[in-house]
Design a protein around this motif. Structure first.
Motif, PDB file in Angstrom:
ATOM      1  N   TRP A 396       0.834  -1.200   0.000  1.00  0.00           N
ATOM      2  CA  TRP A 396       0.000   0.000   0.000  1.00  0.00           C
ATOM      3  C   TRP A 396       0.873   1.257   0.000  1.00  0.00           C
ATOM      4  O   TRP A 396       1.789   1.397   0.808  1.00  0.00           O
ATOM      5  CB  TRP A 396      -0.898   0.020   1.232  1.00  0.00           C
ATOM      6  CG  TRP A 396      -1.979   1.062   1.190  1.00  0.00           C
ATOM      7  CD1 TRP A 396      -3.284   0.867   0.847  1.00  0.00           C
ATOM      8  CD2 TRP A 396      -1.857   2.457   1.518  1.00  0.00           C
ATOM      9  NE1 TRP A 396      -3.977   2.063   0.934  1.00  0.00           N
ATOM     10  CE2 TRP A 396      -3.127   3.049   1.345  1.00  0.00           C
ATOM     11  CE3 TRP A 396      -0.802   3.257   1.936  1.00  0.00           C
ATOM     12  CZ2 TRP A 396      -3.376   4.405   1.583  1.00  0.00           C
ATOM     13  CZ3 TRP A 396      -1.040   4.597   2.163  1.00  0.00           C
ATOM     14  CH2 TRP A 396      -2.304   5.164   1.987  1.00  0.00           C
ATOM     15  N   GLN A 409       3.557   1.944   3.108  1.00  0.00           N
ATOM     16  CA  GLN A 409       3.448   1.304   4.422  1.00  0.00           C
ATOM     17  C   GLN A 409       4.510   0.242   4.667  1.00  0.00           C
ATOM     18  O   GLN A 409       5.021   0.105   5.778  1.00  0.00           O
ATOM     19  CB  GLN A 409       2.066   0.662   4.570  1.00  0.00           C
ATOM     20  CG  GLN A 409       0.930   1.648   4.763  1.00  0.00           C
ATOM     21  CD  GLN A 409      -0.367   0.943   5.107  1.00  0.00           C
ATOM     22  OE1 GLN A 409      -0.431  -0.279   5.227  1.00  0.00           O
ATOM     23  NE2 GLN A 409      -1.426   1.721   5.255  1.00  0.00           N
ATOM     24  N   ARG A 464      -2.374  -3.962   2.472  1.00  0.00           N
ATOM     25  CA  ARG A 464      -2.204  -3.001   3.563  1.00  0.00           C
ATOM     26  C   ARG A 464      -1.662  -3.695   4.800  1.00  0.00           C
ATOM     27  O   ARG A 464      -1.954  -4.852   5.057  1.00  0.00           O
ATOM     28  CB  ARG A 464      -3.542  -2.350   3.946  1.00  0.00           C
ATOM     29  CG  ARG A 464      -4.197  -1.510   2.893  1.00  0.00           C
ATOM     30  CD  ARG A 464      -5.476  -0.855   3.431  1.00  0.00           C
ATOM     31  NE  ARG A 464      -6.478  -1.841   3.840  1.00  0.00           N
ATOM     32  CZ  ARG A 464      -7.648  -1.530   4.409  1.00  0.00           C
ATOM     33  NH1 ARG A 464      -7.954  -0.260   4.650  1.00  0.00           N
ATOM     34  NH2 ARG A 464      -8.504  -2.477   4.724  1.00  0.00           N
ATOM     35  N   PHE A 480      -6.520   4.648   5.731  1.00  0.00           N
ATOM     36  CA  PHE A 480      -5.792   4.107   4.591  1.00  0.00           C
ATOM     37  C   PHE A 480      -6.755   3.215   3.803  1.00  0.00           C
ATOM     38  O   PHE A 480      -6.917   2.035   4.137  1.00  0.00           O
ATOM     39  CB  PHE A 480      -4.586   3.290   5.054  1.00  0.00           C
ATOM     40  CG  PHE A 480      -3.647   4.044   5.958  1.00  0.00           C
ATOM     41  CD1 PHE A 480      -2.887   5.090   5.469  1.00  0.00           C
ATOM     42  CD2 PHE A 480      -3.534   3.708   7.304  1.00  0.00           C
ATOM     43  CE1 PHE A 480      -2.015   5.783   6.296  1.00  0.00           C
ATOM     44  CE2 PHE A 480      -2.678   4.393   8.148  1.00  0.00           C
ATOM     45  CZ  PHE A 480      -1.915   5.444   7.645  1.00  0.00           C
TER      46      PHE A 480
END
Length: 590
Positions: A396, A409, A464, A480
């Motif tokens: 992500w 991330q 993520r 997010f």
């Protein structure tokens, strides 16, 4: 007394009164302004500053933001009551020292020498705090306190390198100060050095820590009438909490599983099959975030590091061959055990005989895929790999996140590759590439996400590790959102994706993954073994990637066991099964 002397005395008294009045006026102004102005380093009352010079302080909490798992379980920030010694001019008498030494699990001499030489508070961290707290009684002597000290990490070896660690980075702090910051940043500030601690550091720094002060006079004699006092930032919003996508229960069970199976090197990635979120990500060898050894490299996240994939890359070759129409389902090949050129052979030395494309996939026939590799162009292989989320970073990320810097991330993520930049590509290179050897590199994260991509008819997800950041009061600071990747090369067809998923089931029912038929769930996947050289010795990377349960997929899993002796048991298949069985058990409980 003469008139002249009387005038002199009057002038002296008048001058003294003016000076004294000015001092009183100044003191009144300081006291009045301190009641109204914000408390900063430049706005301390004279009285407060004087008291501060006689205080010995210790940090209870750094004020840095923390992390929770997807269920709200804390991943950082654990309070431990610790025995704490403060500098004093006179130690307790021998009877008290002896009793304290027994309670602290040490000798009277060591306690005395440690305490008498203190220049600043000292936390006694030998585990005695838990025992003292359990029995509910501790010595009531000057200079000794039981304090709730916040520990960043729970302690011990873990496989969650994606979380990372913090360290003192004066060089980074100086750059932050030079760039301007609304809060004071001491050079001793703990800065994120890897993992989410690093990628989300700018949100985690906070507004200052919480300290406890023990008041002494100029000779370090305790002022018992004042005692200790706590000081910290009164901010309703900080520190923040980062909500991760990880299930810490699954993460810890997977770490224990890797430990029990004595996996020495490698990683396991578990993704949510619905949108590609990271549920668990284990890297081996484990690390202790409280005691980092930079030279060992254990802090590095192997799930984000590229490795030679071997036969799991045959998924890409099969997709490319179908999309480019250089083969069709049902085509028959002949495997004699040898390819006949480039020194290539099938792992089955006796050969598979006449074998269909689907059977060649299920049984991982090297002859079938070397043939397909030579039928394909380098561009078509690279293009299909890109369509499936390979040869690029897929974690992500977002440009100018919240109007600031770009944000990615997943720390340390490598993009992998298909062909070397200086490789002269010929038929031999194409054949070797088709077997997942030569220059091909894939990360375990990419491998798990490849499965998610097929489950979504060719749409590439962007995994993520964090879903949101929340202020101290629970309100949202940042979200997010789930992302998908739209590659310039496009995406493979849904028909091709579904064909490959069906062939992965064949791997389990009549191919290289037959040992998985006894698993708790019906499973599907692809095995791989890649030859590598480590210190001049031939070693293997063992892979298995797949999904389950078959009818309603919930998880996509990639397992990599690295640097295994050639010809050894395929630990990746065994670990894949145990991982899926553990996940099936979790689902049954919930």
């Amino acid at each position: 007394m003469s008139l002249l002397n009387k005038k002199r005395i009057f002038i002296i008294l008048l001058a003294f009164s003016i000076v004294l009045g000015g001092f009183a006026l100044r003191l009144s102004w300081i006291q009045w302004s301190s009641a109204w102005l914000p408390v900063t380093a430049a706005r301390k009352t004279m009285n407060e500053m004087a008291v501060r010079q006689r205080e010995e302080g210790i940090e209870l909490d750094s004020g840095r933001g923390g992390f929770t798992d997807r269920n709200g379980e804390a991943l950082t920030g654990f309070t431990r009551w610790e025995p704490t010694l403060f500098p004093v001019s006179k130690l307790p008498d021998q009877a008290h020292l002896k009793k304290m030494a027994e309670l602290l699990g040490t000798s009277t001499g060591k306690l005395s020498s440690t305490w008498s030489g203190l220049k600043q508070p000292y936390v006694w961290t030998n585990g005695a705090g838990a025992a003292l707290l359990k029995q509910g009684a501790w010595p009531k002597v000057d200079g000794f306190e039981m304090l709730p000290v916040m520990k960043r990490y729970p302690g011990g070896m873990r496989g969650n390198q994606w979380l990372g660690y913090v360290a003192q980075r004066p060089d980074v702090v100086r750059k932050l100060k030079a760039g301007g910051t609304p809060y004071p940043l001491p050079l001793s500030l703990q800065i994120g050095a890897s993992g989410l601690e690093k990628t989300l550091d700018r949100f985690l720094r906070g507004t200052g820590g919480t300290r406890v002060y023990y008041t002494v006079d100029g000779k370090k004699r305790p002022l018992t009438e004042i005692g200790t006092r706590v000081q910290g930032p009164a901010n309703p919003y900080y520190p923040v909490q980062v909500v991760t996508t990880v299930d810490n229960g699954i993460q810890q069970k997977l770490e224990r599983l890797v430990d029990r199976m004595q996996i020495k090197e490698g990683s396991v990635v578990v993704l949510d099959a619905r949108q590609g979120d990271v549920i668990a990500m284990v890297s081996r060898p484990f690390y202790d975030p409280s005691r980092i050894d930079l030279d060992s490299g254990n802090w590095s996240n192997r799930a984000a590091k590229a490795a030679v994939p071997g036969s799991i890359f045959k998924i890409v070759i099969a997709a490319a061959a179908l999309e480019e129409k250089v083969t069709r389902p049902g085509e028959v090949f002949h495997c004699s055990g040898h390819y006949g050129k480039y020194g290539l052979a099938c792992w089955n030395k006796a050969g598979h005989g006449d074998i269909t494309l689907e059977e060649g996939f299920a049984k991982s026939c090297n002859v079938v895929f070397a043939t397909l590799g030579e039928r394909l162009s380098p561009e078509s292989i690279a293009r299909t790999a890109a369509k499936l989320g390979l040869n690029r970073k897929i974690g992500w990320s977002e440009s100018a996140f919240m109007g600031g810097e770009d944000l990615a991330q997943i720390d340390q993520e490598e993009k992998g590759g298909v062909f070397g930049p200086k490789t002269a590509i010929d038929g031999g290179v194409l054949a070797q590439t088709a077997l997942g050897q030569r220059d091909v590199l894939i990360t375990p994260l990419q491998a798990a996400n490849l499965i998610v991509t097929l489950l979504h008819d060719g749409q590439v997800a962007s995994p993520r590790l964090a879903s949101s950041i929340r202020f101290k009061d629970g309100s949202e600071m940042a979200v997010f959102p789930a992302h998908t990747i739209h590659a310039p090369e496009g995406r493979i067809s849904a028909r091709t994706a579904r064909l490959l998923l069906g062939w992965m089931r064949e791997v389990v029912t009549r191919g290289t993954g037959r040992s998985l038929t006894a698993a708790a769930w019906p499973l599907a996947g692809k095995s791989g073994t890649a030859q590598t050289l480590v210190n001049g010795r031939e070693r293997n990377n063992q892979w298995f990637i797949g999904y389950g349960p078959l009818g309603s997929p919930k998880y996509a899993v990639a397992v990599l066991v690295q640097n295994r002796p050639a010809g050894s048991e395929h630990q990746a298949i065994a670990l894949f099964r145990k991982t899926m069985d553990m996940l099936a058990g979790q689902e049954a409980k919930s």
